[in-house]
Design an enzyme around this catalytic site. Sequence first.
Site, PDB file in Angstrom:
ATOM      1  N   GLY A  91     -30.534  10.471 -41.253  1.00  0.00           N
ATOM      2  CA  GLY A  91     -32.030  10.199 -42.039  1.00  0.00           C
ATOM      3  C   GLY A  91     -32.211  11.155 -42.875  1.00  0.00           C
ATOM      4  O   GLY A  91     -32.659  11.394 -44.075  1.00  0.00           O
ATOM      5  N   HIS A 112     -17.948  -3.652 -38.293  1.00  0.00           N
ATOM      6  CA  HIS A 112     -18.075  -2.310 -38.326  1.00  0.00           C
ATOM      7  C   HIS A 112     -17.980  -1.787 -36.664  1.00  0.00           C
ATOM      8  O   HIS A 112     -18.846  -1.383 -36.200  1.00  0.00           O
ATOM      9  CB  HIS A 112     -19.333  -1.763 -39.055  1.00  0.00           C
ATOM     10  N   ARG A 146     -13.641   6.281 -45.521  1.00  0.00           N
ATOM     11  CA  ARG A 146     -12.748   6.919 -44.529  1.00  0.00           C
ATOM     12  C   ARG A 146     -11.262   6.333 -44.965  1.00  0.00           C
ATOM     13  O   ARG A 146     -10.337   7.144 -45.070  1.00  0.00           O
ATOM     14  CB  ARG A 146     -12.924   6.584 -43.129  1.00  0.00           C
ATOM     15  N   ASP A 186     -16.818   3.051 -43.525  1.00  0.00           N
ATOM     16  CA  ASP A 186     -15.283   2.592 -43.073  1.00  0.00           C
ATOM     17  C   ASP A 186     -14.470   2.647 -44.648  1.00  0.00           C
ATOM     18  O   ASP A 186     -13.213   2.980 -44.695  1.00  0.00           O
ATOM     19  CB  ASP A 186     -15.276   1.074 -42.711  1.00  0.00           C
ATOM     20  N   ALA A 205     -35.767   8.534 -40.843  1.00  0.00           N
ATOM     21  CA  ALA A 205     -35.592   9.696 -41.894  1.00  0.00           C
ATOM     22  C   ALA A 205     -35.388  11.202 -41.313  1.00  0.00           C
ATOM     23  O   ALA A 205     -35.036  11.920 -41.653  1.00  0.00           O
ATOM     24  CB  ALA A 205     -36.634   9.660 -42.773  1.00  0.00           C
ATOM     25  N   GLY A 225     -30.274  12.503 -37.761  1.00  0.00           N
ATOM     26  CA  GLY A 225     -28.974  13.087 -38.174  1.00  0.00           C
ATOM     27  C   GLY A 225     -28.428  12.631 -39.448  1.00  0.00           C
ATOM     28  O   GLY A 225     -28.110  13.246 -40.168  1.00  0.00           O
ATOM     29  N   ASP A 275     -40.467   7.975 -39.484  1.00  0.00           N
ATOM     30  CA  ASP A 275     -39.689   8.117 -38.379  1.00  0.00           C
ATOM     31  C   ASP A 275     -40.730   8.145 -37.228  1.00  0.00           C
ATOM     32  O   ASP A 275     -42.029   8.326 -37.639  1.00  0.00           O
ATOM     33  CB  ASP A 275     -39.039   9.395 -38.189  1.00  0.00           C
TER      34      ASP A 275
HETATM   35  N1  LIG Z   1     -23.143   1.845 -40.103  1.00  0.00           N
HETATM   36  C1  LIG Z   1     -22.365   2.999 -39.677  1.00  0.00           C
HETATM   37  O1  LIG Z   1     -21.349   3.180 -40.583  1.00  0.00           O
HETATM   38  C2  LIG Z   1     -22.843   4.041 -38.932  1.00  0.00           C
HETATM   39  C3  LIG Z   1     -22.387   5.296 -39.348  1.00  0.00           C
HETATM   40  C4  LIG Z   1     -23.157   6.331 -38.344  1.00  0.00           C
HETATM   41  C5  LIG Z   1     -24.013   5.998 -37.483  1.00  0.00           C
HETATM   42  N2  LIG Z   1     -24.598   5.050 -37.511  1.00  0.00           N
HETATM   43  C6  LIG Z   1     -25.715   4.627 -36.447  1.00  0.00           C
HETATM   44  O2  LIG Z   1     -26.951   5.172 -37.059  1.00  0.00           O
HETATM   45  C7  LIG Z   1     -27.932   5.283 -36.189  1.00  0.00           C
HETATM   46  C8  LIG Z   1     -28.504   6.748 -36.392  1.00  0.00           C
HETATM   47  O3  LIG Z   1     -27.719   7.721 -36.121  1.00  0.00           O
HETATM   48  P1  LIG Z   1     -28.122   9.172 -36.254  1.00  0.00           P
HETATM   49  O4  LIG Z   1     -27.029   9.907 -35.980  1.00  0.00           O
HETATM   50  O5  LIG Z   1     -28.882   9.466 -37.450  1.00  0.00           O
HETATM   51  O6  LIG Z   1     -28.998   9.187 -34.852  1.00  0.00           O
HETATM   52  P2  LIG Z   1     -30.096  10.348 -34.655  1.00  0.00           P
HETATM   53  O7  LIG Z   1     -30.643  10.264 -33.083  1.00  0.00           O
HETATM   54  O8  LIG Z   1     -29.837  11.510 -35.238  1.00  0.00           O
HETATM   55  O9  LIG Z   1     -31.394   9.739 -35.429  1.00  0.00           O
HETATM   56  C9  LIG Z   1     -32.037   8.610 -35.257  1.00  0.00           C
HETATM   57  C10 LIG Z   1     -33.430   8.639 -35.410  1.00  0.00           C
HETATM   58  O10 LIG Z   1     -34.112   7.229 -35.459  1.00  0.00           O
HETATM   59  C11 LIG Z   1     -35.243   7.610 -35.205  1.00  0.00           C
HETATM   60  N3  LIG Z   1     -35.810   6.494 -34.302  1.00  0.00           N
HETATM   61  C12 LIG Z   1     -35.524   5.989 -33.114  1.00  0.00           C
HETATM   62  N4  LIG Z   1     -36.604   4.931 -32.997  1.00  0.00           N
HETATM   63  C13 LIG Z   1     -37.255   4.657 -34.085  1.00  0.00           C
HETATM   64  C14 LIG Z   1     -37.986   3.607 -34.563  1.00  0.00           C
HETATM   65  N5  LIG Z   1     -38.473   2.672 -33.700  1.00  0.00           N
HETATM   66  N6  LIG Z   1     -38.711   3.658 -35.762  1.00  0.00           N
HETATM   67  C15 LIG Z   1     -38.109   4.639 -36.624  1.00  0.00           C
HETATM   68  N7  LIG Z   1     -37.154   5.797 -36.285  1.00  0.00           N
HETATM   69  C16 LIG Z   1     -36.950   5.612 -35.093  1.00  0.00           C
HETATM   70  C17 LIG Z   1     -35.177   8.960 -34.233  1.00  0.00           C
HETATM   71  O11 LIG Z   1     -36.381   9.588 -33.896  1.00  0.00           O
HETATM   72  C18 LIG Z   1     -34.344   9.666 -34.936  1.00  0.00           C
HETATM   73  O12 LIG Z   1     -34.895  10.638 -35.651  1.00  0.00           O
HETATM   74  C19 LIG Z   1     -27.030   5.145 -34.765  1.00  0.00           C
HETATM   75  O13 LIG Z   1     -27.535   3.831 -34.085  1.00  0.00           O
HETATM   76  C20 LIG Z   1     -25.630   5.413 -35.142  1.00  0.00           C
HETATM   77  O14 LIG Z   1     -24.695   4.507 -34.387  1.00  0.00           O
HETATM   78  C21 LIG Z   1     -24.078   3.902 -38.221  1.00  0.00           C
HETATM   79  O1  LIG Z   2     -18.743   5.685 -34.425  1.00  0.00           O
HETATM   80  C1  LIG Z   2     -20.179   5.395 -34.468  1.00  0.00           C
HETATM   81  O2  LIG Z   2     -20.799   5.291 -33.135  1.00  0.00           O
HETATM   82  C2  LIG Z   2     -21.208   5.739 -35.629  1.00  0.00           C
HETATM   83  C3  LIG Z   2     -20.499   5.096 -36.803  1.00  0.00           C
HETATM   84  O3  LIG Z   2     -20.666   3.612 -36.526  1.00  0.00           O
HETATM   85  C4  LIG Z   2     -18.899   5.265 -37.357  1.00  0.00           C
HETATM   86  O4  LIG Z   2     -18.538   4.827 -37.773  1.00  0.00           O
HETATM   87  O5  LIG Z   2     -19.046   6.702 -37.610  1.00  0.00           O
END
Ligand SMILES: NC(=O)c1ccc[n+]([C@@H]2O[C@H](COP(=O)([O-])OP(=O)(O)OC[C@H]3O[C@@H](n4cnc5c(N)ncnc54)[C@H](O)[C@@H]3O)[C@@H](O)[C@H]2O)c1
Ligand SMILES: O=C(O)C[C@H](O)C(=O)O
Length: 354
Positions: free
Chosen positions: A55, A218, A194, A191, A50, A53, A75
């Site tokens: 969260g 994805h 977008r 997706d 949470a 970025g 978190d």
């Molecule tokens: N599914 C999708 O479409 C999609 C889109 C964007 C990002 N993502 C993925 O989402 C994830 C998070 O992205 P972000 O930009 O928020 O990253 P980020 O680094 O800004 O935030 C991730 C958070 O996870 C926390 N974290 C790490 N280990 C943890 C644990 N064991 N328990 C709880 N929290 C923990 C970190 O402390 C951090 O606050 C990435 O893997 C990214 O690739 C997926």
């Molecule tokens: O592209 C990434 O790594 C993050 C996420 O899966 C996205 O589609 O934006």
Amino acid sequence: MQPDSASHRIARVAAHLSPSPRPQMEEGVRPAPCRAKGGAPGFKVAVLGAAGGIGQPLSLLMKLNPLVSVLHLYDVVNTPGVTADVSHMDTTAVVRGFLGPNQLEAALTGMDLVIIPAGLPRKPGMTRDDLFNKNAGIVRSLCEGVAKCCPNAIVNLISNPVNSTVPIAAEVFKKAGTYDPKRLLGVTTLDVARANTFVAEVLGIDPKDVNVPVVGGHAGVTILPLLSQVHPPCSFTPDEISYLTKRIQNGGTEVVEAKAGAGSATLSMAFAAAKFGDACLRAMRGDAGVVECSYVASAVTELPFFATKVRLGRAGAEEVLPLGPLNDFERAGLEMAKKELMESIQKGIDFMNK
Ligand SMILES: NC(=O)c1ccc[n+]([C@@H]2O[C@H](COP(=O)([O-])OP(=O)(O)OC[C@H]3O[C@@H](n4cnc5c(N)ncnc54)[C@H](O)[C@@H]3O)[C@@H](O)[C@H]2O)c1
Ligand SMILES: O=C(O)C[C@H](O)C(=O)O
């Protein structure tokens, strides 16, 4: 009967705010002497990761959702600050923060919906699969917590690589004896968002009037927009199809490169996750006709997991809808998607069985 004394009221409110553990408060800050009788009806939702970025804005958006009565923010860093901040929004949900593995069980106990954006994001030059080594273990430990503390919760999994983390989560739940494929949903809503945006740009219409099914998975070529099934019905030139397909498949990389090392999509992802979470909550409430694309256990292809439109209900993904008619271009795309997806799925399963 004795009227409630002020001290009893304070104790009751404090207990309501934090059964266990107590919320993180500054030294000397006492719970407010308020007269609340208990939580509003609604769903209990946890966001794991949470403070990240995604969260943080996702927590804000879930705090705005009137279907949420209790919002748990977990978190391994910074949840006291995020929780204090979000909790001052004058919307219904009661917000509680949980920090670190010792508080994971308290964060998860009693939850109806668990949304997981925990884990590392990409930097330029990386694929989503490059995140596997770090994020597989994070997803495993969080899902072990879910299996133990809220085995009936619906899980929305965001952490990448989604094509592998969903199979990992399924294996965790199978090992714990709690697996119900309907309750595990990989979030591919970004997706679709977008695709809707880029198609609307080409057509010169409002994205809110566009719905593009995006199937497969994805990552890269596994993201397969079905431009022959766009609503409202329309046709595209070969150049438009080529441009749109590439742009939709490359949307994540477009953001990663624009952020130049500062992470991947967070704001659009929080929006997409909040939209998908809201769809799950409406379906859990009993609303009919809630259909979203999601990466789930599926018999639509020979692969064990695949993203298609899914009809959501009280129990989660109640019906996995078929692909519908594909044109030659989409059939070729499907074959490429399946090849990469199979490897990613197997990688997730192997991680849990090594
Ligand atoms: N599914 C999708 O479409 C999609 C889109 C964007 C990002 N993502 C993925 O989402 C994830 C998070 O992205 P972000 O930009 O928020 O990253 P980020 O680094 O800004 O935030 C991730 C958070 O996870 C926390 N974290 C790490 N280990 C943890 C644990 N064991 N328990 C709880 N929290 C923990 C970190 O402390 C951090 O606050 C990435 O893997 C990214 O690739 C997926
Ligand atoms: O592209 C990434 O790594 C993050 C996420 O899966 C996205 O589609 O934006």
